[in-house]
Design a protein around this motif. Structure first.
Motif, PDB file in Angstrom:
ATOM      1  N   GLU A  15       0.704  -1.355   0.021  1.00  0.00           N
ATOM      2  CA  GLU A  15      -0.089  -0.007  -0.022  1.00  0.00           C
ATOM      3  C   GLU A  15       0.746   1.256   0.041  1.00  0.00           C
ATOM      4  N   ASP A  16       1.932   1.448   0.982  1.00  0.00           N
ATOM      5  CA  ASP A  16       2.974   2.558   0.791  1.00  0.00           C
ATOM      6  C   ASP A  16       3.691   2.756  -0.493  1.00  0.00           C
ATOM      7  N   LEU A  17       4.064   1.383  -1.119  1.00  0.00           N
ATOM      8  CA  LEU A  17       4.368   1.699  -2.354  1.00  0.00           C
ATOM      9  C   LEU A  17       3.515   2.254  -3.607  1.00  0.00           C
ATOM     10  N   LEU A  18       2.303   1.836  -3.436  1.00  0.00           N
ATOM     11  CA  LEU A  18       1.299   2.314  -4.335  1.00  0.00           C
ATOM     12  C   LEU A  18       1.061   3.893  -4.089  1.00  0.00           C
ATOM     13  N   ARG A  19       0.998   4.424  -2.585  1.00  0.00           N
ATOM     14  CA  ARG A  19       0.828   5.673  -2.613  1.00  0.00           C
ATOM     15  C   ARG A  19       1.836   6.511  -2.791  1.00  0.00           C
ATOM     16  N   GLN A  20       3.130   6.206  -2.664  1.00  0.00           N
ATOM     17  CA  GLN A  20       4.292   6.867  -2.684  1.00  0.00           C
ATOM     18  C   GLN A  20       4.722   7.045  -4.260  1.00  0.00           C
ATOM     19  N   HIS A  21       4.677   6.061  -5.079  1.00  0.00           N
ATOM     20  CA  HIS A  21       5.230   5.866  -6.264  1.00  0.00           C
ATOM     21  C   HIS A  21       4.501   5.866  -7.323  1.00  0.00           C
ATOM     22  N   ASN A  38      -4.756   1.806 -14.582  1.00  0.00           N
ATOM     23  CA  ASN A  38      -4.431   2.188 -15.881  1.00  0.00           C
ATOM     24  C   ASN A  38      -2.851   2.123 -16.046  1.00  0.00           C
ATOM     25  N   ARG A  39      -2.007   2.091 -15.053  1.00  0.00           N
ATOM     26  CA  ARG A  39      -0.614   2.181 -14.843  1.00  0.00           C
ATOM     27  C   ARG A  39      -0.045   0.911 -14.851  1.00  0.00           C
ATOM     28  N   LYS A  47      -2.531  -9.807  -9.718  1.00  0.00           N
ATOM     29  CA  LYS A  47      -1.855 -10.113  -8.416  1.00  0.00           C
ATOM     30  C   LYS A  47      -2.177  -9.274  -7.318  1.00  0.00           C
ATOM     31  N   LEU A  48      -2.168  -8.028  -7.664  1.00  0.00           N
ATOM     32  CA  LEU A  48      -2.577  -7.302  -6.339  1.00  0.00           C
ATOM     33  C   LEU A  48      -4.010  -7.358  -5.854  1.00  0.00           C
ATOM     34  N   ASN A  49      -4.694  -7.625  -6.813  1.00  0.00           N
ATOM     35  CA  ASN A  49      -6.356  -8.163  -6.305  1.00  0.00           C
ATOM     36  C   ASN A  49      -6.199  -9.280  -5.571  1.00  0.00           C
ATOM     37  N   ARG A  50      -5.431 -10.399  -6.104  1.00  0.00           N
ATOM     38  CA  ARG A  50      -5.575 -11.653  -5.474  1.00  0.00           C
ATOM     39  C   ARG A  50      -4.897 -11.390  -4.070  1.00  0.00           C
ATOM     40  N   ILE A  51      -4.130 -10.650  -3.886  1.00  0.00           N
ATOM     41  CA  ILE A  51      -3.387 -10.211  -2.538  1.00  0.00           C
ATOM     42  C   ILE A  51      -4.197  -9.654  -1.579  1.00  0.00           C
ATOM     43  N   SER A  52      -5.204  -8.895  -2.138  1.00  0.00           N
ATOM     44  CA  SER A  52      -6.121  -8.382  -1.130  1.00  0.00           C
ATOM     45  C   SER A  52      -7.116  -9.326  -0.815  1.00  0.00           C
ATOM     46  N   CYS A  78       3.366 -11.274  -2.947  1.00  0.00           N
ATOM     47  CA  CYS A  78       3.863  -9.987  -2.507  1.00  0.00           C
ATOM     48  C   CYS A  78       5.170  -9.713  -2.987  1.00  0.00           C
ATOM     49  N   ALA A  79       5.987 -10.824  -2.704  1.00  0.00           N
ATOM     50  CA  ALA A  79       7.254 -10.781  -3.138  1.00  0.00           C
ATOM     51  C   ALA A  79       7.612 -10.263  -4.600  1.00  0.00           C
ATOM     52  N   GLU A  80       6.711 -10.733  -5.500  1.00  0.00           N
ATOM     53  CA  GLU A  80       6.749 -10.745  -7.011  1.00  0.00           C
ATOM     54  C   GLU A  80       6.253  -9.307  -7.244  1.00  0.00           C
ATOM     55  N   CYS A  81       5.278  -8.856  -6.675  1.00  0.00           N
ATOM     56  CA  CYS A  81       4.548  -7.519  -6.727  1.00  0.00           C
ATOM     57  C   CYS A  81       5.578  -6.174  -6.228  1.00  0.00           C
ATOM     58  N   GLU A  82       6.246  -6.529  -5.035  1.00  0.00           N
ATOM     59  CA  GLU A  82       7.235  -5.728  -4.515  1.00  0.00           C
ATOM     60  C   GLU A  82       8.221  -5.332  -5.569  1.00  0.00           C
ATOM     61  N   VAL A  83       8.669  -6.065  -6.290  1.00  0.00           N
ATOM     62  CA  VAL A  83       9.834  -6.381  -7.251  1.00  0.00           C
ATOM     63  C   VAL A  83       9.438  -5.569  -8.380  1.00  0.00           C
ATOM     64  N   GLU A  84       7.957  -5.821  -8.986  1.00  0.00           N
ATOM     65  CA  GLU A  84       7.599  -5.054 -10.016  1.00  0.00           C
ATOM     66  C   GLU A  84       7.023  -3.538 -10.052  1.00  0.00           C
ATOM     67  N   LEU A  85       6.748  -3.285  -8.635  1.00  0.00           N
ATOM     68  CA  LEU A  85       6.337  -2.006  -8.116  1.00  0.00           C
ATOM     69  C   LEU A  85       7.456  -1.089  -7.738  1.00  0.00           C
ATOM     70  N   MET A  86       8.664  -1.631  -7.148  1.00  0.00           N
ATOM     71  CA  MET A  86       9.745  -0.861  -6.891  1.00  0.00           C
ATOM     72  C   MET A  86      10.306  -0.053  -8.160  1.00  0.00           C
ATOM     73  N   PRO A  87      10.249   1.242  -8.129  1.00  0.00           N
ATOM     74  CA  PRO A  87      10.930   2.121  -9.186  1.00  0.00           C
ATOM     75  C   PRO A  87      12.540   1.837  -9.290  1.00  0.00           C
ATOM     76  N   ARG A  88      12.825   1.759 -10.610  1.00  0.00           N
ATOM     77  CA  ARG A  88      14.268   1.202 -10.754  1.00  0.00           C
ATOM     78  C   ARG A  88      14.964   2.388 -11.653  1.00  0.00           C
ATOM     79  N   SER A  89      16.016   2.889 -11.309  1.00  0.00           N
ATOM     80  CA  SER A  89      16.598   3.644 -12.149  1.00  0.00           C
ATOM     81  C   SER A  89      17.497   3.089 -13.159  1.00  0.00           C
ATOM     82  N   SER A  90      17.710   3.284 -14.319  1.00  0.00           N
ATOM     83  CA  SER A  90      18.475   2.659 -15.481  1.00  0.00           C
ATOM     84  C   SER A  90      20.244   2.987 -15.057  1.00  0.00           C
TER      85      SER A  90
END
Length: 121
Positions: A15-21, A38-39, A47-52, A78-90
């Motif tokens: 939830e914090d990742l979704l709010r912040q990023h 839509n993002r 996956k996020l809906n399944r987690i909920s 949760c582990a998969e979604c955290e990796v996908e949602l974490m912003p990455r710098s190139s």
């Protein structure tokens, strides 16, 4: 063994990742996902809906619904979604930043080395 505290902490982290990023709005994970749906790809949204859904089942008092398989699935999702949602710098961005910082530092060192004998305090 199922740890309810771990379930709550992991879902709050998402939830914090979704709010912040992603600037998601809402009070729970379902609302947050819907506000910025839509993002994401359909895979991440599902996956996020399944987690909920699994979180609701795991935190319910009914021991028949809450089992170890759901808990392990929840943790894996949760582990998969955290990796996908974490912003990455190139690497390009970091490479340019390091090159620029190094270039400015070398230019400053060269300037002071060349003009050091003319500097008076």
């Amino acid at each position: 063994m199922m740890d309810i505290k771990q379930v709550i902490e992991r879902s709050h982290r998402l939830e914090d990742l979704l709010r912040q990023h992603y600037h998601a709005k809402g009070t729970d994970l379902t609302q947050l996902v819907d506000s910025c749906d839509n993002r994401f790809s359909d895979d991440i949204s599902n996956k996020l809906n399944r987690i909920s859904l699994i979180r609701q089942q795991l935190t319910a008092d009914d021991s028949l619904i809450s089992d170890a398989n759901d808990y392990q699935l929840f943790m894996d999702l949760c582990a998969e979604c955290e990796v996908e949602l974490m912003p990455r710098s190139s690497r390009l961005v970091w490479g340019v930043a390091v090159l620029l910082l190094g270039g400015i530092t070398l230019a400053a060192l060269g300037f002071y080395f060349y003009h050091w004998q003319h500097i008076t305090l």
